[in-house]
Design an enzyme around this catalytic site. Structure first.
Site, PDB file in Angstrom:
ATOM      1  N   ASP A  84      45.807  37.231  43.930  1.00  0.00           N
ATOM      2  CA  ASP A  84      45.379  36.238  42.940  1.00  0.00           C
ATOM      3  C   ASP A  84      46.406  35.917  41.862  1.00  0.00           C
ATOM      4  OD1 ASP A  84      45.221  38.549  41.356  1.00  0.00           O
ATOM      5  OD2 ASP A  84      43.067  38.768  41.716  1.00  0.00           O
TER       6      ASP A  84
ATOM      7  N   ARG B 223      41.633  21.580  52.655  1.00  0.00           N
ATOM      8  CA  ARG B 223      40.862  22.637  51.994  1.00  0.00           C
ATOM      9  C   ARG B 223      39.525  22.907  52.666  1.00  0.00           C
ATOM     10  NH1 ARG B 223      41.016  23.812  45.765  1.00  0.00           N
ATOM     11  NH2 ARG B 223      42.832  25.142  45.892  1.00  0.00           N
TER      12      ARG B 223
ATOM     13  N   ALA C 113      36.799  48.571  35.447  1.00  0.00           N
ATOM     14  CA  ALA C 113      38.224  48.689  35.128  1.00  0.00           C
ATOM     15  C   ALA C 113      38.532  48.069  33.760  1.00  0.00           C
ATOM     16  CB  ALA C 113      39.063  48.022  36.210  1.00  0.00           C
TER      17      ALA C 113
ATOM     18  N   HIS D 197      49.260  42.140  50.399  1.00  0.00           N
ATOM     19  CA  HIS D 197      48.614  41.036  51.120  1.00  0.00           C
ATOM     20  C   HIS D 197      49.120  39.668  50.659  1.00  0.00           C
ATOM     21  CE1 HIS D 197      45.128  44.014  52.004  1.00  0.00           C
ATOM     22  NE2 HIS D 197      46.147  44.177  52.798  1.00  0.00           N
TER      23      HIS D 197
ATOM     24  N   CYS E 278      61.572  26.579  57.409  1.00  0.00           N
ATOM     25  CA  CYS E 278      62.369  27.330  56.446  1.00  0.00           C
ATOM     26  C   CYS E 278      63.760  26.719  56.340  1.00  0.00           C
ATOM     27  CB  CYS E 278      62.463  28.782  56.897  1.00  0.00           C
ATOM     28  SG  CYS E 278      63.596  29.772  55.927  1.00  0.00           S
TER      29      CYS E 278
HETATM   30  P1  NAD Z   1      36.783  45.478  48.225  1.00  0.00           P
HETATM   31  O1  NAD Z   1      36.193  44.143  48.020  1.00  0.00           O
HETATM   32  O2  NAD Z   1      36.688  46.092  49.553  1.00  0.00           O
HETATM   33  O3  NAD Z   1      36.174  46.541  47.202  1.00  0.00           O
HETATM   34  C1  NAD Z   1      36.110  46.329  45.850  1.00  0.00           C
HETATM   35  C2  NAD Z   1      35.955  47.664  45.111  1.00  0.00           C
HETATM   36  O4  NAD Z   1      35.976  47.370  43.722  1.00  0.00           O
HETATM   37  C3  NAD Z   1      34.658  48.415  45.389  1.00  0.00           C
HETATM   38  O5  NAD Z   1      34.940  49.771  45.590  1.00  0.00           O
HETATM   39  C4  NAD Z   1      33.839  48.220  44.088  1.00  0.00           C
HETATM   40  O6  NAD Z   1      33.019  49.323  43.812  1.00  0.00           O
HETATM   41  C5  NAD Z   1      34.949  48.091  43.074  1.00  0.00           C
HETATM   42  N1  NAD Z   1      34.614  47.335  41.855  1.00  0.00           N
HETATM   43  C6  NAD Z   1      33.775  46.280  41.714  1.00  0.00           C
HETATM   44  N2  NAD Z   1      33.799  45.837  40.442  1.00  0.00           N
HETATM   45  C7  NAD Z   1      34.684  46.618  39.764  1.00  0.00           C
HETATM   46  C8  NAD Z   1      35.143  46.640  38.414  1.00  0.00           C
HETATM   47  N3  NAD Z   1      34.740  45.760  37.508  1.00  0.00           N
HETATM   48  N4  NAD Z   1      36.059  47.589  38.070  1.00  0.00           N
HETATM   49  C9  NAD Z   1      36.505  48.489  38.998  1.00  0.00           C
HETATM   50  N5  NAD Z   1      36.094  48.504  40.281  1.00  0.00           N
HETATM   51  C10 NAD Z   1      35.203  47.577  40.661  1.00  0.00           C
HETATM   52  O7  NAD Z   1      38.273  45.331  47.747  1.00  0.00           O
HETATM   53  P2  NAD Z   1      39.612  45.899  48.346  1.00  0.00           P
HETATM   54  O8  NAD Z   1      39.513  47.362  48.549  1.00  0.00           O
HETATM   55  O9  NAD Z   1      40.665  45.417  47.484  1.00  0.00           O
HETATM   56  O10 NAD Z   1      39.772  45.249  49.805  1.00  0.00           O
HETATM   57  C11 NAD Z   1      39.504  43.918  50.109  1.00  0.00           C
HETATM   58  C12 NAD Z   1      40.702  43.062  50.510  1.00  0.00           C
HETATM   59  O11 NAD Z   1      40.359  41.716  50.233  1.00  0.00           O
HETATM   60  C13 NAD Z   1      41.914  43.301  49.701  1.00  0.00           C
HETATM   61  O12 NAD Z   1      42.806  43.917  50.502  1.00  0.00           O
HETATM   62  C14 NAD Z   1      42.407  41.936  49.222  1.00  0.00           C
HETATM   63  O13 NAD Z   1      43.496  41.498  49.987  1.00  0.00           O
HETATM   64  C15 NAD Z   1      41.324  40.987  49.505  1.00  0.00           C
HETATM   65  N6  NAD Z   1      40.680  40.409  48.288  1.00  0.00           N
HETATM   66  C16 NAD Z   1      41.434  39.989  47.235  1.00  0.00           C
HETATM   67  C17 NAD Z   1      40.845  39.476  46.087  1.00  0.00           C
HETATM   68  C18 NAD Z   1      41.705  39.045  44.932  1.00  0.00           C
HETATM   69  O14 NAD Z   1      42.867  38.706  45.120  1.00  0.00           O
HETATM   70  N7  NAD Z   1      41.196  39.068  43.694  1.00  0.00           N
HETATM   71  C19 NAD Z   1      39.458  39.366  46.022  1.00  0.00           C
HETATM   72  C20 NAD Z   1      38.703  39.771  47.141  1.00  0.00           C
HETATM   73  C21 NAD Z   1      39.336  40.317  48.259  1.00  0.00           C
HETATM   74 ZN    ZN Z   2      63.348  31.760  57.179  1.00  0.00          ZN
END
Ligand code: NAD
Ligand code: ZN
Length: 265
Positions: free
Chosen positions: A115, A74, A243, A130, A159
């Site tokens: 997640d 980790r 959201a 992703h 695998c």
């Molecule tokens: P991003 O981090 O680039 O953007 C987040 C967006 O969410 C912003 O536009 C912001 O204004 C908006 N936001 C913030 N709080 C909010 C709320 N409470 N309600 C609604 N909108 C809100 O995220 P992305 O566009 O998903 O791209 C980042 C990449 O990183 C993703 O493709 C993903 O794979 C990865 N990621 C995943 C997680 C997860 O699994 N939870 C977390 C972080 C990043």
């Molecule tokens: Zn395989």
């Protein structure tokens, strides 16, 4: 609720109600209210710690055993992120999407999140571009297993179906998006006449392209984001709100409309 938001909810509900095939395109913002930090934005991890190494996948391919050793011990610059993910539970936004699906309004979720919170909320039709942090995947044949159902006896694990190298399902920087997920996204985008853009900054391709395709085919876009994004100018309706606040209100309005419809029938 302020007038602007309630007017936008009204418009959004009318579009969703009349649409044939509603798809949600989800980004990290949806999980922000579950305590998972986003990457971009003022509180974003990259804003605080700098952009990650984009050669992640090359490193994995060069030495998968080493990658596994790091994973097991980790060692990560993003320990804070991993801990937040371990603790996270679905929030009102995830639950509202599940309800929209149950009510028959939402046909599919395309999520960029890794997640597993859509599954924990009970949604069924999900494509994870992703990947999913609770699964493993074979790089050769794309078979997937829940982490706890795959005994790891050697590093890197192999695998059982094809002998390929097994890695975490989460798509790394520089790693191609799995073909099956991309195909399902195209399939959903083709059918879609209303896309909800939820908590995504919409700068990461290919996801950023799906809404443009929907718009090009005459569909509607509804953005749910407290901040402006590059997609805002293409959106028909903008819910400028968290959201976890906007989505339950949208579902509530859809329920009311359905009840009004029944009374008039
Ligand atoms: P991003 O981090 O680039 O953007 C987040 C967006 O969410 C912003 O536009 C912001 O204004 C908006 N936001 C913030 N709080 C909010 C709320 N409470 N309600 C609604 N909108 C809100 O995220 P992305 O566009 O998903 O791209 C980042 C990449 O990183 C993703 O493709 C993903 O794979 C990865 N990621 C995943 C997680 C997860 O699994 N939870 C977390 C972080 C990043
Ligand atoms: Zn395989």
């Amino acid at each position: 609720m302020n007038d602007e938001l309630s007017g936008a909810i009204e418009e959004a509900a009318a579009i969703v109600k009349n649409a044939r095939h509603v798809v949600a395109l989800v980004g990290a913002g949806l999980s922000a209210e579950s305590g998972v930090p986003t990457f971009r934005g003022p509180e974003g991890l990259w804003t605080k710690h700098g952009e990650p190494d984009l050669r992640d996948y090359d490193r994995f391919v060069e030495d998968p055993k080493r990658w596994w050793e790091m994973r097991i011990s980790r060692q990560s610059r993003f320990g804070e992120f991993v801990e937040a993910l371990d603790r996270a539970q679905p929030n009102a936004g995830h639950l509202a999407l599940r309800e929209m699906e149950e009510l028959g309004y939402l046909k599919h979720i395309i999520t960029q999140n890794i997640d597993n919170l859509h599954q924990l909320a009970g949604s069924a039709a999900i494509t994870e571009i992703h990947g999913n942090r609770t699964k493993l995947r074979c790089v050769a044949c794309a078979a997937r297993w829940p982490l706890d159902e795959f005994p790891i006896e050697e590093l890197p694990p192999q695998c059982p179906l094809c002998g390929g190298v097994v890695k975490g399902d989460t798509v790394m920087f520089g790693e191609p998006i799995p073909r099956d997920a991309l195909d399902e996204c195209s399939n959903q985008t083709w059918q879609c006449d209303c896309m909800l853009l939820i908590g995504t900054s919409a700068v990461v391709y290919p996801a950023a392209g799906f809404p443009i395709d929907v718009k090009g085919m005459g569909g509607h876009l509804i953005e749910v984001n407290p901040n402006e994004t590059p997609l805002t100018r293409h959106a028909d309706v903008i819910l400028r709100s968290l959201a976890g606040e906007a989505l339950p209100k949208l579902v509530q309005r859809l329920r009311e409309m359905a009840a009004e419809g029944e009374r008039h029938a």
